[in-house]
Design a protein around this motif. Sequence first.
Motif, PDB file in Angstrom:
ATOM      1  N   PRO A 132       0.831  -1.207   0.000  1.00 49.59           N
ATOM      2  CA  PRO A 132       0.000   0.000   0.000  1.00 49.59           C
ATOM      3  C   PRO A 132       0.866   1.259   0.000  1.00 49.59           C
ATOM      4  O   PRO A 132       1.952   1.281   0.577  1.00 49.59           O
ATOM      5  N   THR A 133       0.407   2.279  -0.682  1.00 45.61           N
ATOM      6  CA  THR A 133       1.094   3.572  -0.739  1.00 45.61           C
ATOM      7  C   THR A 133       0.090   4.683  -0.475  1.00 45.61           C
ATOM      8  O   THR A 133      -1.104   4.426  -0.311  1.00 45.61           O
ATOM      9  N   VAL A 134       0.557   5.895  -0.515  1.00 41.88           N
ATOM     10  CA  VAL A 134      -0.317   7.051  -0.289  1.00 41.88           C
ATOM     11  C   VAL A 134      -1.429   7.113  -1.341  1.00 41.88           C
ATOM     12  O   VAL A 134      -2.538   7.536  -1.043  1.00 41.88           O
ATOM     13  N   VAL A 135      -1.145   6.691  -2.570  1.00 42.82           N
ATOM     14  CA  VAL A 135      -2.161   6.778  -3.620  1.00 42.82           C
ATOM     15  C   VAL A 135      -3.011   5.527  -3.746  1.00 42.82           C
ATOM     16  O   VAL A 135      -3.960   5.511  -4.525  1.00 42.82           O
ATOM     17  N   ALA A 138      -4.517   4.284   6.992  1.00 43.95           N
ATOM     18  CA  ALA A 138      -3.339   3.868   6.217  1.00 43.95           C
ATOM     19  C   ALA A 138      -2.887   5.001   5.300  1.00 43.95           C
ATOM     20  O   ALA A 138      -1.693   5.266   5.173  1.00 43.95           O
ATOM     21  N   HIS A 139      -3.823   5.672   4.661  1.00 43.67           N
ATOM     22  CA  HIS A 139      -3.483   6.812   3.793  1.00 43.67           C
ATOM     23  C   HIS A 139      -2.770   7.901   4.604  1.00 43.67           C
ATOM     24  O   HIS A 139      -1.748   8.430   4.178  1.00 43.67           O
ATOM     25  N   ARG A 140      -3.308   8.216   5.779  1.00 48.55           N
ATOM     26  CA  ARG A 140      -2.690   9.257   6.618  1.00 48.55           C
ATOM     27  C   ARG A 140      -1.277   8.856   7.041  1.00 48.55           C
ATOM     28  O   ARG A 140      -0.370   9.684   7.071  1.00 48.55           O
ATOM     29  N   ARG A 141      -1.066   7.588   7.356  1.00 46.02           N
ATOM     30  CA  ARG A 141       0.257   7.111   7.748  1.00 46.02           C
ATOM     31  C   ARG A 141       1.246   7.243   6.586  1.00 46.02           C
ATOM     32  O   ARG A 141       2.366   7.712   6.760  1.00 46.02           O
ATOM     33  N   HIS A 142       0.833   6.858   5.400  1.00 43.99           N
ATOM     34  CA  HIS A 142       1.714   6.969   4.233  1.00 43.99           C
ATOM     35  C   HIS A 142       1.947   8.432   3.848  1.00 43.99           C
ATOM     36  O   HIS A 142       2.984   8.769   3.287  1.00 43.99           O
TER      37      HIS A 142
END
Length: 185
Positions: free
Chosen positions: A85-88, A94-98
């Motif tokens: 998983p990545t920011v996109v 998970a998005h906030r962590r990336h």
Amino acid sequence: MARHDDQARRDELYRDPYPLYERARRAEGLTYVPEFDAWLVARDRDVREVLLRAEDFSSAHALLPDVPLSEAALGVLPRGFGPRPTVVSSDGAAHRRHRAPLNRGLSAARVAALLPYARTCASELVDGFAADGSAELVQAYARRLPPRHRHPGLPADHHPAGDARRGEAARGGHGAGGVRLGQPR
């Protein structure tokens, strides 16, 4: 044969996406691209709408390969670098962590300090094609901006996305690469 034809069409869109982009800019609302099973968001107002409707649109699973990996390839991947998983390609926590390393690198203070320099760089590039009356912005502007203009306050070997990439790599992620736009939920 249909699978080969589908891949051939995707390859064609990768090589020359501009007719698709033009069609998307002229369309009302979002444009569905069946070759990628994704929605293309081409106008600023549509991007803003999608970003404000996280409950309706998701980036999860947005970086899926066009061609599924074989069982043999999947057997080798655990020994090396595999999709993560990545920011996109993630949502929520998970998005906030990336995104955390990007937020630090793109803080309001850092961006404000670079704005005068960025305006100068942008103006130079626009001046180079403004008299032509039109331009393909990716070629005439977006691709030329990063390599041509490095802020004098940065070390000579600094890559603008370096800190974010190191943060992603430390968490087992990878860069954006070819981004497929969000899938409707």
